[in-house]
Design a protein around this motif. Structure first.
Motif, PDB file in Angstrom:
ATOM      1  N   ALA A 102      37.274  -4.784  23.076  1.00 55.12           N
ATOM      2  CA  ALA A 102      37.886  -4.393  21.806  1.00 55.12           C
ATOM      3  C   ALA A 102      38.326  -5.622  21.018  1.00 55.12           C
ATOM      4  O   ALA A 102      38.109  -5.704  19.807  1.00 55.12           O
ATOM      5  N   LYS A 103      38.926  -6.591  21.692  1.00 57.87           N
ATOM      6  CA  LYS A 103      39.365  -7.815  21.011  1.00 57.87           C
ATOM      7  C   LYS A 103      38.176  -8.578  20.443  1.00 57.87           C
ATOM      8  O   LYS A 103      38.247  -9.102  19.328  1.00 57.87           O
ATOM      9  N   GLU A 104      37.086  -8.647  21.192  1.00 54.39           N
ATOM     10  CA  GLU A 104      35.894  -9.344  20.714  1.00 54.39           C
ATOM     11  C   GLU A 104      35.321  -8.688  19.464  1.00 54.39           C
ATOM     12  O   GLU A 104      34.652  -9.351  18.674  1.00 54.39           O
ATOM     13  N   ASN A 105      35.555  -7.399  19.300  1.00 55.62           N
ATOM     14  CA  ASN A 105      35.036  -6.668  18.146  1.00 55.62           C
ATOM     15  C   ASN A 105      36.126  -6.327  17.135  1.00 55.62           C
ATOM     16  O   ASN A 105      35.907  -5.530  16.222  1.00 55.62           O
ATOM     17  N   ASP A 106      37.319  -6.921  17.310  1.00 55.98           N
ATOM     18  CA  ASP A 106      38.450  -6.715  16.412  1.00 55.98           C
ATOM     19  C   ASP A 106      38.738  -5.227  16.196  1.00 55.98           C
ATOM     20  O   ASP A 106      38.847  -4.744  15.068  1.00 55.98           O
ATOM     21  N   LYS A 107      38.869  -4.488  17.303  1.00 57.34           N
ATOM     22  CA  LYS A 107      39.104  -3.040  17.268  1.00 57.34           C
ATOM     23  C   LYS A 107      40.412  -2.699  17.959  1.00 57.34           C
ATOM     24  O   LYS A 107      40.842  -3.384  18.883  1.00 57.34           O
ATOM     25  N   ASN A 108      41.011  -1.612  17.526  1.00 51.31           N
ATOM     26  CA  ASN A 108      42.115  -0.984  18.239  1.00 51.31           C
ATOM     27  C   ASN A 108      41.574   0.227  18.967  1.00 51.31           C
ATOM     28  O   ASN A 108      40.560   0.807  18.557  1.00 51.31           O
ATOM     29  N   ILE A 109      42.256   0.604  20.011  1.00 55.39           N
ATOM     30  CA  ILE A 109      41.861   1.776  20.805  1.00 55.39           C
ATOM     31  C   ILE A 109      43.052   2.714  20.875  1.00 55.39           C
ATOM     32  O   ILE A 109      44.160   2.301  21.237  1.00 55.39           O
ATOM     33  N   TYR A 110      42.817   3.973  20.557  1.00 54.33           N
ATOM     34  CA  TYR A 110      43.859   4.994  20.658  1.00 54.33           C
ATOM     35  C   TYR A 110      43.833   5.558  22.074  1.00 54.33           C
ATOM     36  O   TYR A 110      42.820   6.109  22.512  1.00 54.33           O
ATOM     37  N   TYR A 111      44.943   5.393  22.768  1.00 57.16           N
ATOM     38  CA  TYR A 111      45.070   5.795  24.171  1.00 57.16           C
ATOM     39  C   TYR A 111      45.724   7.165  24.275  1.00 57.16           C
ATOM     40  O   TYR A 111      46.831   7.370  23.778  1.00 57.16           O
TER      41      TYR A 111
END
Length: 190
Positions: free
Chosen positions: A94-103
């Motif tokens: 996610a960091k490599e793709n500049d994304k957030n993840i909803y848990y």
């Protein structure tokens, strides 16, 4: 970084109290079973200290589909050893793709399910194509489940870690970790 590496090692070294193999595919945990046990304290710390994960409820995840939002959803719970192993790899991708993840946490500290039957039915209507069936032939909710959602439609999903990995028996090796990361990177880069 050293703190996160130490935390990952602690997480990976956490053993399973119940060593019985699940009757279903050993590559993931069932939301509906009591087979997966590990140390949840480090998991919650990791989720809370990460700048990638945003905790939401099952209903909020359903609302994201209904409101035709775009996001990455991760369904899991602290006692799932597959989730524990997948979490740092997921974060890195996610960091490599500049994304957030909803848990979406699916069990509480006492390992009770924290969603209703209605919520389970609703979420399966959106993500069921990525899931497997339980022993009775019904589509079941298994974790870790990661789903990429665009405009309210589940475009891609991945359940479990990788084929052949059983977190009750062993930790993923470096090649398996790289394979899982590749799956996440491909999903998150679209």
């Amino acid at each position: 970084m050293k703190k996160k590496l130490l935390l990952m090692l602690v997480l990976l070294m956490s053993g399973c109290v119940n060593q019985e193999e699940p009757e279903s595919d050993p590559a993931y945990c069932s939301f509906d079973s009591d087979e997966c046990l590990a140390n949840s304290d480090e998991y919650e710390t990791f989720i809370n200290e990460s700048d990638v994960f945003i905790e939401i409820t099952m209903q909020e995840a359903i609302d994201m589909f209904e409101n035709q939002e775009s996001c990455i959803l991760y369904f899991g719970f602290p006692d799932c050893p597959w989730c524990i192993e997948a979490l740092p790899i997921m974060e890195e991708a996610a960091k490599e793709n500049d994304k957030n993840i909803y848990y979406v946490q699916t069990r509480d500290e006492e390992r009770n399910l924290i969603y209703t039957d209605e919520e389970k039915t609703a979420i399966l209507s959106y993500v069921g194509q990525f899931e497997d069936t339980d022993d009775e032939g019904n589509v079941a909710l298994f974790v870790p489940l990661v789903v990429v959602v665009e405009d309210g439609e589940a475009l891609s999903g991945h359940v479990g870690t990788i084929e052949g990995h059983d977190a009750h028996e062993r930790q993923m090796n470096e090649d398996e970790q790289d394979q899982l990361k590749g799956i996440y990177v491909e999903m998150f880069s679209k």
